[in-house]
Design a protein around this motif. Structure first.
Motif, PDB file in Angstrom:
ATOM      1  N   GLY A  37       0.794  -1.220   0.000  1.00  0.00           N
ATOM      2  CA  GLY A  37       0.000   0.000   0.000  1.00  0.00           C
ATOM      3  C   GLY A  37       0.827   1.271   0.000  1.00  0.00           C
ATOM      4  O   GLY A  37       2.048   1.247  -0.053  1.00  0.00           O
ATOM      5  N   PRO A  38       0.128   2.406   0.058  1.00  0.00           N
ATOM      6  CA  PRO A  38       0.796   3.699   0.010  1.00  0.00           C
ATOM      7  C   PRO A  38       1.367   4.081   1.370  1.00  0.00           C
ATOM      8  O   PRO A  38       1.031   3.478   2.386  1.00  0.00           O
ATOM      9  CB  PRO A  38      -0.347   4.650  -0.357  1.00  0.00           C
ATOM     10  N   VAL A  39       2.215   5.093   1.370  1.00  0.00           N
ATOM     11  CA  VAL A  39       2.573   5.755   2.617  1.00  0.00           C
ATOM     12  C   VAL A  39       1.646   6.978   2.675  1.00  0.00           C
ATOM     13  O   VAL A  39       1.429   7.662   1.676  1.00  0.00           O
ATOM     14  CB  VAL A  39       4.072   6.123   2.696  1.00  0.00           C
ATOM     15  N   THR A  40       1.049   7.201   3.831  1.00  0.00           N
ATOM     16  CA  THR A  40       0.049   8.248   4.006  1.00  0.00           C
ATOM     17  C   THR A  40       0.559   9.261   5.016  1.00  0.00           C
ATOM     18  O   THR A  40       1.065   8.879   6.068  1.00  0.00           O
ATOM     19  CB  THR A  40      -1.268   7.627   4.517  1.00  0.00           C
ATOM     20  N   ALA A  41       0.421  10.542   4.686  1.00  0.00           N
ATOM     21  CA  ALA A  41       0.827  11.603   5.607  1.00  0.00           C
ATOM     22  C   ALA A  41      -0.343  12.539   5.829  1.00  0.00           C
ATOM     23  O   ALA A  41      -1.196  12.724   4.957  1.00  0.00           O
ATOM     24  CB  ALA A  41       2.010  12.386   5.044  1.00  0.00           C
ATOM     25  N   ALA A  42      -0.376  13.118   7.016  1.00  0.00           N
ATOM     26  CA  ALA A  42      -1.392  14.122   7.319  1.00  0.00           C
ATOM     27  C   ALA A  42      -0.696  15.363   7.863  1.00  0.00           C
ATOM     28  O   ALA A  42       0.332  15.275   8.536  1.00  0.00           O
ATOM     29  CB  ALA A  42      -2.394  13.589   8.336  1.00  0.00           C
ATOM     30  N   ALA A  43      -1.283  16.506   7.555  1.00  0.00           N
ATOM     31  CA  ALA A  43      -0.838  17.790   8.087  1.00  0.00           C
ATOM     32  C   ALA A  43      -2.039  18.438   8.757  1.00  0.00           C
ATOM     33  O   ALA A  43      -3.142  18.421   8.212  1.00  0.00           O
ATOM     34  CB  ALA A  43      -0.308  18.683   6.964  1.00  0.00           C
ATOM     35  N   VAL A  44      -1.829  18.982   9.954  1.00  0.00           N
ATOM     36  CA  VAL A  44      -2.932  19.551  10.743  1.00  0.00           C
ATOM     37  C   VAL A  44      -2.487  20.861  11.371  1.00  0.00           C
ATOM     38  O   VAL A  44      -1.390  20.947  11.933  1.00  0.00           O
ATOM     39  CB  VAL A  44      -3.361  18.567  11.864  1.00  0.00           C
ATOM     40  N   ILE A  45      -3.334  21.868  11.277  1.00  0.00           N
ATOM     41  CA  ILE A  45      -3.162  23.109  12.038  1.00  0.00           C
ATOM     42  C   ILE A  45      -4.329  23.175  13.011  1.00  0.00           C
ATOM     43  O   ILE A  45      -5.486  23.264  12.593  1.00  0.00           O
ATOM     44  CB  ILE A  45      -3.134  24.359  11.135  1.00  0.00           C
ATOM     45  N   LEU A  46      -4.016  23.062  14.301  1.00  0.00           N
ATOM     46  CA  LEU A  46      -5.064  23.082  15.319  1.00  0.00           C
ATOM     47  C   LEU A  46      -5.668  24.477  15.455  1.00  0.00           C
ATOM     48  O   LEU A  46      -5.016  25.481  15.173  1.00  0.00           O
ATOM     49  CB  LEU A  46      -4.494  22.653  16.674  1.00  0.00           C
ATOM     50  N   ASP A  47      -6.907  24.527  15.905  1.00  0.00           N
ATOM     51  CA  ASP A  47      -7.576  25.777  16.254  1.00  0.00           C
ATOM     52  C   ASP A  47      -7.572  25.874  17.775  1.00  0.00           C
ATOM     53  O   ASP A  47      -8.230  25.072  18.441  1.00  0.00           O
ATOM     54  CB  ASP A  47      -9.007  25.767  15.725  1.00  0.00           C
ATOM     55  N   PRO A  48      -6.833  26.847  18.350  1.00  0.00           N
ATOM     56  CA  PRO A  48      -6.743  26.927  19.811  1.00  0.00           C
ATOM     57  C   PRO A  48      -8.096  27.125  20.498  1.00  0.00           C
ATOM     58  O   PRO A  48      -8.252  26.799  21.670  1.00  0.00           O
ATOM     59  CB  PRO A  48      -5.838  28.133  20.060  1.00  0.00           C
ATOM     60  N   ALA A  49      -9.090  27.613  19.771  1.00  0.00           N
ATOM     61  CA  ALA A  49     -10.417  27.821  20.343  1.00  0.00           C
ATOM     62  C   ALA A  49     -11.186  26.509  20.514  1.00  0.00           C
ATOM     63  O   ALA A  49     -12.198  26.476  21.207  1.00  0.00           O
ATOM     64  CB  ALA A  49     -11.222  28.781  19.462  1.00  0.00           C
TER      65      ALA A  49
END
Length: 143
Positions: free
Chosen positions: A20-32
């Motif tokens: 299978g693939p290699v999967t990456a995620a990017a996240v910017i949290l919302d402090p609220a």
């Protein structure tokens, strides 16, 4: 006007398996909108990961999941394919982060912001933890 520091957490799933693939995620949290229970995706049950996934997607400021396909892994190697998936996830956020925190000990090249590699970052940084969970749930669904 107040400056908001947009910290992007990045992690991958699927670097160890032989399929299978290699999967990456990017996240910017919302402090609220804090999210309770964020940690390394490997430290929580599958049920808990899938329960947190919709909460993460609905509460974070920005998120993106991206892949490098098996053919790309074969062509450029797993390390470079992991970096490619991470670059794709960051580019897909729709917002340039102020800073990028990546789980691990190495960084992809050509990132759009200053970046830091953090060993065991998925245990230390909530944005990386959220990315860890999104990458793992997405890849689990594909497999």
């Amino acid at each position: 006007m107040t400056h908001i520091d947009l910290i992007c957490g990045v992690d991958e799933a699927g670097r160890g398996p032989w399929a299978g693939p290699v999967t990456a995620a990017a996240v910017i949290l919302d402090p609220a909108w804090p999210i309770v229970g964020l940690t390394d995706s490997k430290k929580i049950s599958e049920k808990k990961r899938f329960a947190l996934e919709p909460e993460i997607k609905s509460k974070v400021a920005f998120w993106c999941v991206a892949h490098a396909e098996p053919e790309e892994i074969d062509r450029i190697n797993i390390r470079e394919a992991t970096f490619l998936a991470m670059q794709r996830a960051i580019a897909g956020l729709g917002q340039t982060p102020s800073r990028i925190l990546i789980d691990g000990n190495a960084l992809p090249k050509d990132l759009p912001a200053p970046a830091e590699a953090i060993i065991k970052g998925d245990l230390k940084e909530p944005a990386i933890s959220a990315a860890s969970i999104l990458a793992k749930t997405e890849r689990d669904r594909l497999m």
